[in-house]
Design an enzyme around this catalytic site. Sequence first.
Site, PDB file in Angstrom:
ATOM      1  N   SER A 159      -9.804  -0.305   7.245  1.00 46.29           N
ATOM      2  CA  SER A 159      -9.321  -0.022   5.891  1.00 46.29           C
ATOM      3  C   SER A 159      -8.815  -1.236   5.132  1.00 46.29           C
ATOM      4  CB  SER A 159      -8.198   1.030   5.939  1.00 46.29           C
ATOM      5  OG  SER A 159      -8.730   2.313   6.142  1.00 46.29           O
ATOM      6  N   LYS A 210       0.834  -1.204   0.000  1.00 46.82           N
ATOM      7  CA  LYS A 210       0.000   0.000   0.000  1.00 46.82           C
ATOM      8  C   LYS A 210       0.870   1.256   0.000  1.00 46.82           C
ATOM      9  CE  LYS A 210      -3.854   1.980   2.719  1.00 46.82           C
ATOM     10  NZ  LYS A 210      -4.719   1.735   3.900  1.00 46.82           N
ATOM     11  N   SER A 243      -9.494   2.354   2.997  1.00 47.02           N
ATOM     12  CA  SER A 243      -8.539   3.059   2.172  1.00 47.02           C
ATOM     13  C   SER A 243      -7.603   2.151   1.379  1.00 47.02           C
ATOM     14  CB  SER A 243      -7.697   3.992   3.044  1.00 47.02           C
ATOM     15  OG  SER A 243      -6.952   3.241   4.006  1.00 47.02           O
TER      16      SER A 243
END
Length: 463
Positions: free
Chosen positions: A178, A79, A154
Amino acid sequence: MTALHEGSARDCAARVHARELSAAEAARHFIERVQRLNPALNALVQFDPAAVLAEAQQVDQRLAAGAMLPMAGVPVTIKDNLWVEGRTITQGSRLFADFVAPRDAWAVARLRALGAVVLGISNCSEFACKGVTDNLVYGATRHPLDGSLTPGGSSGGAVAALAAGLGLLALGTDAGGSVRRPAAHCGLVGHKPTQGVIAHPWGFAEPNYGVSVVGLLARNVGDCAWLLDQLSGFDAGDASAAPLGVAWQAEAATRDEPPRELRIAWSPQLGCDFPIDDDVLAALVQRVRALRTAGWAVTEADPSWGEAVRDYPLNALQHAGLHALHGRQLQTRRHDIDPHLAAQMDAGAATTPAELARALRLREPIVAGLSRFFEQYDVLVCPTAPVTAWPLGQIGPAVIGERPAGPRGHAVFTPLFNLCGVPACSVPAGRVRGLPVGLQIVAPRFEDARVLQVAALIERLDR
């Protein structure tokens, strides 16, 4: 033979280690898929085919020299808020558009030491503080099943890539769901480990201090548990890291059924009257019934949290944390900040010390309430998200369960477990209107193996 991107990460590593498949061959397979599929998804925002191949060739060389590499050749995405040495890592923010990571995050370094290959950097919302995945640097990530929808956030880039077969494992972060919610929206397994089990001693300053963890994503529970086994570790530089060694062998636990006397609680609204779409709830109830039919006792029961949890208690802390870290940029660079994030920073500036103190102290009764609940039950099962994926461009669904929903209405089932520091895993639980939904499994701190064992049971019952 099963296509490489449809198989398990464990099988890939075993084949590479046995020299049935080279790491370079595996890398070429996934490079081709990224080049062909990623433009439509915008899931990976940093991708260097030459670097991927070179890293894989180094793995082959290490194996030839006799190295033991448990994760040999396994392609993993990272990420865009976790450091990868030498890569541009932006946190989805123009404020960090030129930031080059000086070293690997602890978990990334561990992956590489074990022979995994970094396939690319996955998209995220700005500062990982929004429930959808879009930003001013890279734009929006699209859902792998329907490009008109968001995969959530996210960690939306991570789940979209993995669900599309761009890699076999993914690292994300989870400060309020997330990892778990996007996993539910895309039919993946997403695990939030016990706070401190995966060390994270260096990297970006965290707006949600004390509740964010490195989260794990996989296509099946066994791979997710295996990844946890590989990454669990202590580093004294991480204030939340557990100083005692953990030898739970989570992947081995997933092969065995939980004990029949396991006390399982099913809580469809977490005792908070959280709204949930009727058809999503029906799909989850079907999985709970399958547990009962298979012989496990499941009792409907709710934790006792108190009224304050209904107002999303992370908000004040997240807003204040964002303002403390980035608020000084509002005056001169507001145009470079996602308007939703700018609004959060403005709210953080207006938060009083008394309000912050109340939010911090609220954590104590929440933790105490869940601890009392786990005196009566071993495992809690509840929804991961109350909705399926929704259209791009919307911060969240406007209506949930036939009731008006605010911007965080889709996120209410996950953040309480961050506040408590307990392990929580989302496992696929069927589809609604053609879109995946997820069931969330929770247990006391350091009971990650039990969480994953129950998740594996639900996965088997779903077949």
